[in-house]
Scaffold this motif. Structure first.
Motif: not given
Length: 285
Positions: A46-50, A62-66, A69-71
């Motif tokens: 969803g982050i990528v799509a938005i 986007a990089l910060l949110a990803m 949600w990765f870490i």
């Protein structure tokens, strides 16, 4: 910069980053994802799509949110490997639904698993009678693992006392008309051996789509031209037939001679060869 170019750049960049993050987290089949991993995957997508379609949003958002949600899932995964209690909390644990042929109704309720859900899951395992089940457990992924009662399990070679040859995975030695040297080396074979085997089949390596060698060293090939027939490997059947013929000849020689010592020699060697045939036959069938 035109908007359509920004969308392309963002899409490609975020797709590559998402792929790398997924590879870093580890790969699992979709059916094996636990609840936490499933949610993380949905949110990352969803982050990528938005952020691909919302050009007003800075790219680093986007990089910060990803990254977050990765870490977080990555830390949860590490803690799960170190602590059984934390793993049970984060990923869930297995729950027995059938034990000793008896349905555990309380466990069904705890998992919000209806009788219809249980019967459907059993049918997916080709089990249509609960009475045929010895043990069934619901895994954290939602899959039902089933152990049928002994009398309903498939018959194995061990059950009937049959000795069979050990089997290893076949090695692919030809792909798209090209020899693969590393699998050949793993089998202690070389390209010269491969060329000899192909000559026996009257086949050129350029016409081979796929070639594999089994644990017995037999080469089987699939050709680009499906209309061409390739002879099946015959080395093992021929060896077994030759041994049986030799044993039969020894018996005939024993019957044909009048010399008692010679007769005993033929009979003795015939018996030895028969024992060798009985021992090696399972490996040659």
């Amino acid at each position: 910069m035109p908007d359509w170019i920004q969308i392309i750049i963002r899409s490609v960049s975020l797709l590559i980053i998402l792929f790398l993050l997924t590879k870093w987290l580890g790969t699992k089949q979709l059916s094996q994802l636990n609840i936490f991993e499933y949610i993380s995957g949905v949110v990352l997508g969803g982050i990528v799509a938005i952020h691909v379609s919302t050009l007003e949003s800075p790219f680093y958002y986007a990089l910060l949110a990803m990254f977050i949600w990765f870490i977080f899932p990555y830390i949860v995964e590490l803690l799960s490997l170190k602590s059984k209690a934390f793993r049970n909390f984060a990923q869930g644990k297995s729950r027995v639904l059938i034990q000793n042929g008896k349905i555990m109704e309380d466990n069904l309720k705890k998992e919000h698993f209806s009788t219809d859900d249980l019967l459907e899951s059993l049918r997916e395992k080709n089990v249509f009678k609960v009475a045929d089940v010895e043990f069934a457990v619901l895994e954290p992924t939602g899959k039902l693992s089933v152990l049928p009662k002994k009398e309903y399990r498939p018959l194995t070679a061990k059950d009937i006392g049959l000795d069979i040859a050990p089997d290893r995975e076949p090695q692919t030695v030809i792909m798209d008309g090209r020899p693969l040297l590393e699998p050949l080396a793993n089998l202690s074979l070389n390209p010269t051996w491969l060329e000899t085997e192909l000559e026996k089949m009257n086949v050129s390596i350029e016409n081979v789509f796929l070639g594999q060698v089994d644990s017995d060293g037999q080469l089987t090939v699939d050709l680009y031209d499906d209309k061409l027939a390739v002879p099946s490997p015959t080395q093992k059947p021929q060896l077994l037939a030759t041994m049986k013929k030799c044993q039969a000849d020894l018996e005939l020689f024993a019957l044909a001679t009048d010399n008692e010592l010679t007769k005993q020699m033929y009979q003795r060697n015939s018996e030895k060869l028969q024992k060798a045939i009985d021992h090696i036959a399972p490996f040659l069938r």
